[in-house]
Motif scaffolding. Structure first.
Motif, PDB file in Angstrom:
ATOM      1  N   ARG A 146       0.605  -1.308  -0.016  1.00 32.35           N
ATOM      2  CA  ARG A 146      -0.077   0.008  -0.050  1.00 32.35           C
ATOM      3  C   ARG A 146       0.873   1.195  -0.086  1.00 32.35           C
ATOM      4  N   ILE A 147       2.014   1.095   0.690  1.00 29.14           N
ATOM      5  CA  ILE A 147       2.988   2.553   1.010  1.00 29.14           C
ATOM      6  C   ILE A 147       3.383   2.673  -0.468  1.00 29.14           C
ATOM      7  N   VAL A 148       3.808   1.820  -0.988  1.00 26.17           N
ATOM      8  CA  VAL A 148       4.547   1.728  -2.628  1.00 26.17           C
ATOM      9  C   VAL A 148       3.442   2.610  -3.393  1.00 26.17           C
ATOM     10  N   ASP A 149       2.002   1.865  -3.548  1.00 25.15           N
ATOM     11  CA  ASP A 149       1.179   2.330  -4.344  1.00 25.15           C
ATOM     12  C   ASP A 149       0.547   3.708  -3.927  1.00 25.15           C
ATOM     13  N   ALA A 150       0.309   3.998  -2.572  1.00 21.31           N
ATOM     14  CA  ALA A 150      -0.079   5.244  -2.179  1.00 21.31           C
ATOM     15  C   ALA A 150       0.804   6.500  -2.706  1.00 21.31           C
ATOM     16  N   PHE A 151       2.187   6.232  -2.584  1.00 26.18           N
ATOM     17  CA  PHE A 151       3.179   7.093  -2.846  1.00 26.18           C
ATOM     18  C   PHE A 151       3.021   7.724  -4.186  1.00 26.18           C
ATOM     19  N   ARG A 152       2.437   6.962  -5.153  1.00 28.80           N
ATOM     20  CA  ARG A 152       2.340   7.372  -6.489  1.00 28.80           C
ATOM     21  C   ARG A 152       1.045   7.601  -6.995  1.00 28.80           C
ATOM     22  N   THR A 153       0.060   7.759  -6.012  1.00 29.74           N
ATOM     23  CA  THR A 153      -1.209   8.349  -6.432  1.00 29.74           C
ATOM     24  C   THR A 153      -1.224   9.244  -7.323  1.00 29.74           C
ATOM     25  N   TYR A 154      -2.352   9.150  -8.381  1.00 30.08           N
ATOM     26  CA  TYR A 154      -2.158  10.233  -9.411  1.00 30.08           C
ATOM     27  C   TYR A 154      -3.410  10.470  -9.928  1.00 30.08           C
ATOM     28  N   ASP A 155      -4.117   9.301 -10.376  1.00 28.29           N
ATOM     29  CA  ASP A 155      -5.432   9.325 -10.855  1.00 28.29           C
ATOM     30  C   ASP A 155      -6.625   9.782 -10.111  1.00 28.29           C
ATOM     31  N   ILE A 178      11.628  -2.731 -10.116  1.00 26.35           N
ATOM     32  CA  ILE A 178      10.975  -2.330 -11.342  1.00 26.35           C
ATOM     33  C   ILE A 178       9.365  -1.998 -10.951  1.00 26.35           C
ATOM     34  N   ARG A 179       9.115  -3.024  -9.985  1.00 28.03           N
ATOM     35  CA  ARG A 179       7.724  -3.049  -9.301  1.00 28.03           C
ATOM     36  C   ARG A 179       7.619  -1.657  -8.481  1.00 28.03           C
ATOM     37  N   MET A 180       8.661  -1.321  -7.731  1.00 25.33           N
ATOM     38  CA  MET A 180       8.549  -0.169  -6.622  1.00 25.33           C
ATOM     39  C   MET A 180       8.689   1.154  -7.618  1.00 25.33           C
ATOM     40  N   LEU A 181       9.175   1.080  -9.030  1.00 23.58           N
ATOM     41  CA  LEU A 181       9.291   2.225  -9.821  1.00 23.58           C
ATOM     42  C   LEU A 181       8.068   3.013  -9.880  1.00 23.58           C
ATOM     43  N   PRO A 182       8.155   4.307  -9.521  1.00 20.45           N
ATOM     44  CA  PRO A 182       6.793   4.934  -9.655  1.00 20.45           C
ATOM     45  C   PRO A 182       6.760   5.411 -11.200  1.00 20.45           C
ATOM     46  N   PRO A 183       5.632   5.254 -11.942  1.00 23.59           N
ATOM     47  CA  PRO A 183       5.580   5.486 -13.301  1.00 23.59           C
ATOM     48  C   PRO A 183       6.132   6.864 -14.037  1.00 23.59           C
ATOM     49  N   ILE A 184       5.896   7.786 -12.941  1.00 23.77           N
ATOM     50  CA  ILE A 184       6.532   9.140 -13.316  1.00 23.77           C
ATOM     51  C   ILE A 184       7.653   9.334 -13.567  1.00 23.77           C
ATOM     52  N   VAL A 185       8.685   8.214 -13.199  1.00 25.30           N
ATOM     53  CA  VAL A 185       9.993   8.215 -13.581  1.00 25.30           C
ATOM     54  C   VAL A 185      10.203   7.646 -14.808  1.00 25.30           C
ATOM     55  N   SER A 186       9.490   6.926 -15.316  1.00 26.71           N
ATOM     56  CA  SER A 186      10.022   6.722 -16.575  1.00 26.71           C
ATOM     57  C   SER A 186       9.146   7.183 -17.790  1.00 26.71           C
ATOM     58  N   VAL A 187       8.183   8.082 -17.430  1.00 23.66           N
ATOM     59  CA  VAL A 187       7.376   8.648 -18.371  1.00 23.66           C
ATOM     60  C   VAL A 187       8.128   9.700 -19.368  1.00 23.66           C
TER      61      VAL A 187
END
Lengths: 356, 306, 280
Positions: B229-238, C118-127
């Motif tokens: 959840r932490i990993v996903d919450a950190f990149r919340t955008y949509d 790669i799973r941890m990579l925020p998509p914003i980095v590779s966009v």
């Protein structure tokens, strides 16, 4: 022809699991690899099966070098400890599978499957899935799957270890009967000495990757080559007493009376097996020691620590000096605390090598 | 141990090549589509590339990074993201544990309710954003209407800078509590029964049992769910983009939204790359801290060695 | 004395039901609101107090989806891109997972680390690099770019989860097949694969869900031709005028396939979502 193993070595990284073993298994022989877990017996079997590639050495089946052949090209059958049944297939499909792979016509397949299942007493369960069967029934399915091909070589990896004691006894005789009837060369891996003793034509005892002794069961029982074999086979195990050959060929034993009971042959064996310091062991099976009145000529004095009546026999736990050992007798009037004499009959005293 | 090793992974003649062959597509895809862009972005972060001024770019060393350290807007968005993540993850964790305990009573009908509760995590996040935005409309929204029914004064929700962050946290909790609930419920229902029976015989209270038995035995499951959840919450955008676009007054300007603005509004791609890398490092630090604090690697290793 | 004893469990049970229903309402209400808004006319949707059930359901919004927002194109785009990405990730990932699970390999730890990072990579980095590469290669706003991006995002997940599912199948079953006369490939095809199907299906549904719902990359790496459903749904929100009914209809249309598929696969879902760490 059978199976020949030549200088087989298996290493996992820096660990040597099988250490240069060679053995000739005769056609139609029931050959057992016996040892405790981690001794390399299963790895040896898997190298014969082709499930593991040897680091060094060669494997021959029927005179053909199969060291690097795939399992399917070796014409072998195998039974696994956890049965290795295909959970999604019915019992019928499980037994049929090897025939199907070999593209046998369907009518013939059906006949063979039913025949084999009948022999193993699972003819009524052909429609079931493995999960709906008991452990004993599953093992029968795995045996049927192996036997349905009329294999020349049958490898078994502790096939009975997941069954309860009673079922094990039944399956022992049944397996032995089936493979003897069909004249199949069998290699059977087990850690259970009773299985090995009761089933095998020959036993190979393995210890830390070495085959320490290869011999028929009774010979292994009567003349164990090393302390490990002596200790591993027999229940209670052989009594072992440290001994030493002095320069003049005299034997000094922890319990001198037993050391002196070694006959000429054993004395000769002792000189051959003793290590560079002259150390070896004197071994006597518990059932061969005799309890006599204290002070009897040639007897060792012992204090009775515990008497364990088992019905058929009685275990007497003894202490001589600081050495503990066991005598198995019929019913007895001896009681804990008594002081008695113990005699080791000359014909039953053995010289046993120390372990490497 | 050699026995288990050999039973699990056998070495057979000529099979080393098969393994390499099987790995090859994955390695190629990960290198070409994954690793290369990453390195490219590292290179860009050292330039002043901005396509609105043409394709020319100069190598400017660490200047972007130096600038980033003085960029108050960036650190503001990092702070907002950290608050958002911490609040959303901890609230949904507590809710999920409570829900799991409740549903573990397994009364008739609970199975259906449980399935219904799972639905929010499956809804497309953009759709979640749209729906909540409709419900949170200050004048026509159904939330203010429902609150009025039980006597709570209407709120401005995402429309006011004081409540906007709380509102998007509420939405995130709504969407992702089901995810944690699903995992923790699975954990609770697979716990062995005997320790609880023993504790009941020893006279332990329900609270005592929860603290001394349930929580410790659930720890691995909780840790894994929380980490994901932490990993996903950190990149919340949509959801945040659909509901507030970072506003009002940057109250919900999480780092993904800010980066999107730098990159695709101002096309400051060199600087944007540098910020991306800083963000990546911050995520890594947060995750490593979490991993360290919870002994995550040990939990994983224990599982592998079973 | 006996009365409170029999009454208490009953009250507790009622309390539990009340709480459970309350919780379910909280999580279900927005879903209901989205569904009902999508069926409301422009007039019904701007009523205050809001109407809950007493409105004339109409499919006008769904019709407008196709006439105004080109939803059909977006739907096809989404379907094609997600299908390509999912097949890429599933095929490559399962092969790699099989190698990791069943073969003794060098450099496995490195591989595992790469997969996880790669799973941890925020998509914003590779966009950004993707954006630039896409423009250089001329694949900006095409299926290929998003399919590759989603495939990559799903790949580590597939490798990790499928490895666990494969390890769940006892090695001895495969070995029995090899002894019975199968080659490695036959063993996989005839014995391992049938046993792996539920795990494969669950993994596939999750990869499908990630790609289908993705918005960030889709909004930045497409402009006209390759727009996916989430992008057109977001386009229904214009700063000034918001077509609420239309947006809700788009939401329902996007979410429905995922909800149906995942609820069908519930049994293996937990295993997949926790990267195999928790059994469902």
């Amino acid at each position: 022809m059978g199976i020949q193993i030549k200088n087989l070595v298996k290493r996992f990284g820096s660990l040597t699991v099988v250490n240069d073993i060679s053995v000739d298994i005769k056609d139609g022989e029931f050959f057992t690899l016996l040892g405790s877990s981690g001794c390399g017996k299963t790895t040896t079997l898997r190298m014969i099966a082709g499930l593991e590639t040897p680091s060094e050495g060669k494997v021959f089946i029927h005179g053909k070098d199969v060291t690097y052949a795939e399992p399917r090209h070796r014409d072998i059958a195998m039974a696994f400890q956890d049965y290795g049944l295909y959970p999604n297939m019915s019992v019928f499909e499980n037994i049929e599978f090897p025939l199907k792979i070999r593209k046998m016509p369907e009518a013939e397949r059906r006949k063979k499957v039913e025949e084999t299942a009948g022999t193993l007493g699972i003819g009524d369960y052909l429609g079931r899935k493995p999960a709906q069967m008991s452990g004993g029934q599953r093992q029968r399915v795995s045996l049927a799957r192996a036997l349905v091909r009329n294999p020349k070589v049958f490898l078994m990896d502790e096939p009975l270890s997941n069954l309860d004691a009673k079922l094990r006894a039944v399956m022992r005789t049944e397996i032995r009967r089936l493979v003897t009837e069909q004249g199949i060369t069998t290699v059977y891996v087990t850690h259970d000495q009773i299985e090995a003793m009761s089933m095998a034509d020959r036993i190979a005892v393995m210890y830390k990757g070495d085959m320490v002794q290869v011999a028929p069961p009774l010979e292994i029982y009567d003349r164990p080559a090393t302390r490990f074999v002596a200790d591993f086979i027999g229940s209670p195990p052989m009594n072992l007493f440290s001994a030493e050959l002095s320069k003049g060929g005299r034997v000094v034993c922890q319990i001198q009376e037993f050391g002196q009971a070694l006959d000429e042959t054993e004395r000769h064996r002792a000189t051959q097996m003793a290590d560079q310091h002259g150390h070896f062991s004197v071994g006597v099976r518990p059932e061969h020691l005799q309890c006599v009145a204290a002070g009897t000529a040639g007897s060792a004095e012992a204090i009775v620590e515990l008497v364990e009546p088992l019905g058929q026999t009685t275990n007497i736990y003894l202490l001589s000096g600081d050495q503990r050992y066991i005598v198995v007798t019929d019913r007895t009037t001896v009681e804990a605390g008594d002081t008695i004499g113990v005699i080791a009959p000359r014909e039953h005293v053995r010289a046993v090598a120390r372990d490497r | 141990m050699p026995k288990t090793q050999s039973a699990d992974k056998a070495q057979r003649a000529g099979e080393g090549k098969i393994a390499t062959l099987l790995m090859a597509p994955t390695v190629i895809v990960m290198t070409v589509v994954g690793l290369y862009p990453l390195l490219h972005s590292l290179y860009l972060s050292l330039t002043n590339y901005n396509p609105t001024y043409g394709d020319a770019k100069e190598f400017i060393g660490l200047a972007n990074y130096v600038y980033a350290f003085e960029d108050g807007q960036f650190w503001h968005s990092i702070l907002i993201t950290l608050i958002f993540t911490a609040a959303s993850v901890s609230i949904s964790l507590v809710l999920a544990v409570l829900l799991s305990l409740l549903f573990n009573l397994r009364f008739p009908g609970f199975m259906i309710l449980r399935t219904v509760i799972l639905i929010p995590m499956l809804i497309t996040p953009v759709a979640v954003g749209i729906t909540w935005r409709i419900m949170m409309m200050p004048d026509l929204g159904v939330l203010n209407y429902l609150m009025g029914l039980i006597g709570i004064p209407p709120a401005l929700w995402a429309g006011s800078s004081s409540t906007a962050l709380l509102s998007v946290i509420l939405v995130d909790v709504w969407q992702w509590t089901p995810f944690m609930f699903l995992i923790i419920y699975a954990g609770i229902s697979s716990l062995p029964k005997t320790p609880f029976e023993a504790a009941a015989i020893d006279g332990a209270s329900p609270w005592r049992m929860f603290v001394s038995l349930t929580l410790p035995m659930l720890k691995p499951v909780i840790v894994i769910a929380t980490l994901l959840r932490i990993v996903d919450a950190f990149r919340t955008y949509d959801t945040i983009y659909t509901i507030t676009r970072g506003g009002p007054d940057f109250a919900t300007d999480v780092v993904s939204v800010y980066l999107q603005r730098v990159n695709f509004r101002f096309f400051d791609l060199g600087y944007g790359s540098a910020l991306s890398w800083l963000t990546l490092i911050i995520v890594l630090v947060v995750v490593l801290l979490f991993v360290r604090l919870t002994g995550f690697m040990k939990l994983v290793a224990d599982k592998e060695n079973r | 004395m006996s009365k409170p004893k029999t009454l208490r469990p009953v009250l507790q049970g009622l309390g539990a039901y009340a709480l459970a229903i309350l919780a379910t309402l909280f999580f279900a209400f927005p879903v209901f609101w989205m569904a009902s808004s999508s069926l409301k006319s422009e007039l019904d949707i701007s009523q205050y107090p809001p109407v809950f059930t007493s409105f004339e359901p109409s499919l006008v919004n769904y019709a407008e989806l196709f006439t105004q927002l080109d939803a059909l194109d977006a739907f096809i785009n989404s379907a094609v891109i997600v299908a390509m990405a999912t097949s890429l990730a599933m095929i490559c990932g399962t092969m790699a997972a099989y190698a990791l699970a069943r073969f003794d390999m060098k450099g496995k730890e490195v591989m595992a680390f790469e997969v996880l990072s790669i799973r941890m990579l925020p998509p914003i980095v590779s966009v950004i690099p993707m954006f630039i590469i896409a423009r250089t290669l001329g694949i900006f706003d095409t299926y290929w770019l998003l399919a590759a991006a989603y495939g990559l995002a799903g790949l580590p997940f597939v490798v990790w989860v499928m490895r666990v599912f494969i390890q769940d199948i006892p090695q001895s079953i495969e070995e029995a097949a090899m002894i019975d006369g199968c080659s490695r490939f036959e063993t996989f095809w005839r014995v391992t694969l049938p046993l792996l199907l539920p795990g494969l299906a669950a993994t596939m549904v999750i990869v499908f869900m990630f790609s289908w719902n993705e918005f960030l990359l889709a909004s930045m790496l497409t402009s006209q031709e390759a727009k996916t459903l989430p992008v057109i749904a977001a386009n229904a929100i214009k700063p000034k005028s918001i077509a609420w009914g239309l947006a809700s209809a788009a939401g329902v249309m996007m979410s429905l396939p995922v909800v149906v598929l995942v609820l069908l696969m519930q049994r293996y879902l937990v295993r997949g979502l926790t990267l195999g760490a928790v059994k469902g």
